[in-house]
Write a protein that holds these residues in place. Structure first.
Motif, PDB file in Angstrom:
ATOM      1  N   PRO A  93      -9.505  12.235  -4.758  1.00  0.00           N
ATOM      2  CA  PRO A  93      -8.420  11.830  -3.858  1.00  0.00           C
ATOM      3  C   PRO A  93      -8.835  10.797  -2.808  1.00  0.00           C
ATOM      4  N   PHE A 101       0.074   7.165  -6.277  1.00  0.00           N
ATOM      5  CA  PHE A 101      -1.192   7.906  -6.377  1.00  0.00           C
ATOM      6  C   PHE A 101      -0.988   9.371  -5.984  1.00  0.00           C
ATOM      7  N   TYR A 102      -0.207   9.592  -4.922  1.00  0.00           N
ATOM      8  CA  TYR A 102       0.039  10.960  -4.452  1.00  0.00           C
ATOM      9  C   TYR A 102       0.809  11.748  -5.519  1.00  0.00           C
ATOM     10  N   LEU A 116      -5.576  11.619   1.937  1.00  0.00           N
ATOM     11  CA  LEU A 116      -4.321  11.473   1.195  1.00  0.00           C
ATOM     12  C   LEU A 116      -3.216  12.329   1.813  1.00  0.00           C
ATOM     13  N   HIS A 119      -1.666  12.706  -8.095  1.00  0.00           N
ATOM     14  CA  HIS A 119      -2.490  13.812  -7.576  1.00  0.00           C
ATOM     15  C   HIS A 119      -1.717  15.135  -7.672  1.00  0.00           C
ATOM     16  N   ILE A 163      -7.717   6.718  -2.629  1.00  0.00           N
ATOM     17  CA  ILE A 163      -6.589   6.070  -1.956  1.00  0.00           C
ATOM     18  C   ILE A 163      -7.016   5.400  -0.649  1.00  0.00           C
ATOM     19  N   ILE A 174       1.723   2.022  -3.505  1.00  0.00           N
ATOM     20  CA  ILE A 174       0.549   2.510  -4.250  1.00  0.00           C
ATOM     21  C   ILE A 174       0.217   3.946  -3.824  1.00  0.00           C
ATOM     22  N   TYR A 175       0.318   4.187  -2.510  1.00  0.00           N
ATOM     23  CA  TYR A 175       0.059   5.527  -1.964  1.00  0.00           C
ATOM     24  C   TYR A 175       1.001   6.556  -2.611  1.00  0.00           C
ATOM     25  N   SER A 179      -9.288  15.392  -0.327  1.00  0.00           N
ATOM     26  CA  SER A 179      -7.860  15.095  -0.233  1.00  0.00           C
ATOM     27  C   SER A 179      -7.355  14.964   1.197  1.00  0.00           C
ATOM     28  N   ALA A 208      -8.070   1.915  -1.365  1.00  0.00           N
ATOM     29  CA  ALA A 208      -6.937   1.039  -1.710  1.00  0.00           C
ATOM     30  C   ALA A 208      -6.300   0.437  -0.465  1.00  0.00           C
ATOM     31  N   PHE A 222       0.839  -1.201   0.000  1.00  0.00           N
ATOM     32  CA  PHE A 222       0.000   0.000   0.000  1.00  0.00           C
ATOM     33  C   PHE A 222       0.878   1.257   0.000  1.00  0.00           C
TER      34      PHE A 222
END
Lengths: 178, 379
Positions: B283, B37-38, B127, B41, B286, B33-34, B124, B289, B30
């Motif tokens: 956002p 994704f960030y 996130l 973003h 996440i 992935i975080y 957001s 996820a 994770f």
């Protein structure tokens, strides 16, 4: 193995118990902060979610939008709506920036500088020599889908135009014209 | 009364200390992935341009009112670059604890700045703030990270990805509790502060507003709109259904397949809102996820990834550390100088706040079906 939903009493080591207490305190502080500031927007990040709680007035019959037109050296025009300028969340800010960049008022230069920076790659790609600001208006039929034809505004008003300086600053985000 | 409180506290502690299958591996994956994704973003955020705007549009959030001066115009761009470096180090899993702190600080300051131009982005907050905050003391760097590889080379005992320790799952549960609280706040806002149930035209006016917004954004308006207008029953169902959905979000605390089914349903709800109603809550993706068993997913493709493990094992520790840091620094330096990284993350501008939901929607439907079937089988 115990399922996450089932509750069981477990004996914790001192270290585990300390970690759990720290975590519980953090949760309590966060909840208290959310409660104390009432989750108001300026208190970000301690905001709550209103999720469209407020009622909405009936939709307007007359819809207006600002639009940028990038005129290239060979006369080709690229149309750009404010939604493409910043993120979709900042659409009102984008409208404000576009409108004020073409207004005859103190501070317009700063809005123009921001616009030029943001549009940098697109201006270079399209070989644009001029940026025009327009206000477009449509008569909307709220019961229809779509409520108006974006390509056929009832009225187009030129807000102003500016030359693209030859030494324009570079910018970063990719923008797509309509 | 005291006995009731004691039982509630015991129940809560039992819930917090329940093991979670494969949580060590899940958290490590994770983390990666975080970070990706960030970065995606962030590729849409343009602090450097916002920094050029005059004071007339500057409406700082409380966090930035602590300092009475507006930040210098170059600061947001610098914060973005530092955040990019931190996120790339987080992706590689190098110096995870201090880097998580850096992500929390830089990200919170940058988003506070971003939220200081008249519009606060609610989606957001996980996130940018809650996730890194809860992860600060967590073990999300214990697996699938350079830190783990370097620790193993130094002779320290590695954490197994199949470890199911509740301590590793605490951040996930903290995030879930805050998510439940915020969904409940939406019910509260609609009924106490707002007039969601009493104003008859709230849904039709909202959909009209969103349809106009969609056309102005060059998108297709909601095709359901004529049916909602024609049927007051449909409008009422929409209002009550949404309240029930938000109010019953607390069911996710039951765990297991109930949690999976409800979270998948919530994901479908967000996807439909984004694709049909131009609701920008992207956002939040996440958070969902965090509850996917990535370790199980990776276990299926792991045999094909052996070459990567062999490659990393062959590289000396110092080269790995220096290489990753140099790449991250290069990316941070070039972030605001060339559009290359941003456009790569955005797949040439195609992957935006709305289109990202296109692949998510079918996956969420499959997740929901699997969880629902699992629930039915248990009965």
């Amino acid at each position: 193995m115990k399922a996450a939903g089932r509750v069981e009493r477990v004996a914790l080591s001192d270290d585990d118990a300390r970690a759990l207490r720290r975590f519980e305190r953090l949760l309590i502080v966060l909840v208290l902060l959310l409660a104390v500031v009432h989750g108001r927007d300026p208190a970000w990040p301690f905001v709550v979610w209103a999720m469209y709680a407020r009622s909405y007035p009936p939709p307007p019959r007359r819809v207006s939008e600002t639009e940028l037109r990038l005129v290239s050296r060979d006369g080709e025009v690229t149309h750009l709506l404010p939604g493409r300028l910043f993120t979709q969340v900042e659409i009102d800010l984008a409208r404000c920036v576009v409108a004020r960049a073409f207004a005859q008022q103190p501070g317009a230069e700063q809005y123009r500088a921001a616009l030029l920076r943001k549009l940098g790659p697109l201006l270079a790609e399209r070989d644009a020599v001029e940026i025009q600001g327009w206000t477009l208006s449509w008569t909307a039929d709220p019961a229809a889908v779509p409520p108006f034809d974006l390509a056929a505004p009832d009225e187009e008003i030129l807000l102003g135009r500016m030359r693209v300086p030859a030494d324009r600053p570079g910018a970063q985000a990719a923008l797509r014209g309509r | 009364m005291v006995a009731v409180i004691r039982r509630v506290v015991q129940g809560a502690r039992g819930w917090l200390t329940a093991p979670e299958p494969r949580i060590a591996g899940r958290m490590g994956l994770f983390r990666m992935i975080y970070a990706v994704f960030y970065l995606w973003h962030l590729s849409w955020v343009d602090g450097a341009t916002l920094g050029l705007l005059p004071d007339a549009v500057w409406q700082p959030v409380y966090l930035l009112r602590v300092v009475p001066l507006r930040p210098p115009s170059a600061l947001p761009g610098m914060l973005e670059s530092c955040l990019v470096v931190a996120l790339l180090l987080l992706l590689a899993g190098l110096w995870v604890r201090p880097v998580t702190l850096a992500v929390l600080l830089f990200g919170t300051l940058l988003e506070a700045f971003h939220n200081s131009f008249g519009k606060v982005e609610h989606g957001s907050v996980f996130l940018v703030f809650y996730l890194p905050l809860f992860m600060l003391g967590s073990g999300w760097g214990d697996t699938w990270s350079l830190d783990a590889l370097l620790a193993r080379r130094a002779g320290l005992a590695p954490t197994s990805p199949s470890d199911d320790s509740w301590r590793l799952a605490l951040p996930m549960r903290g995030v879930l509790l805050i998510l439940v609280l915020l969904f409940f706040s939406a019910v509260f806002a609609k009924n106490v502060r707002g007039d969601w149930l009493t104003a008859p035209d709230v849904v039709t006016n909202l959909l009209s507003d969103k349809n106009i917004e969609a056309v102005l954004a060059g998108l297709r308006p909601c095709p359901l709109w004529p049916f909602v207008v024609a049927s007051p029953l449909m409008s009422a169902s929409f209002r009550v259904g949404l309240l029930l959905f938000e109010g019953l979000f607390v069911l996710v605390l039951l765990g297991g397949q109930v949690r999976a089914a409800y979270l998948a349903a919530a994901l479908i709800f967000h996807a439909l809102c984004a694709l049909l109603l131009v609701v920008t809550f992207t956002p939040i993706l996440i958070v969902y996820a965090l509850f996917v068993d990535w370790q199980k997913v990776v276990a299926r493709v792991a045999p094909h990834m052996r070459w990567l493990v062999d490659f990393l094992e062959a590289v000396p520790s110092r080269v790995l550390t220096a290489g990753v840091f140099a790449l991250a620094a290069l990316a941070g330096w070039s972030w605001n100088l060339t559009p290359t990284l941003r456009t790569t993350l955005q797949l040439g501008g195609w992957l935006d706040w709305r289109t990202i939901w296109l692949p998510v929607l079918p996956l969420a439907v499959v997740w929901w079906l699997r969880a629902s079937l699992g629930l039915l089988k248990r009965r």
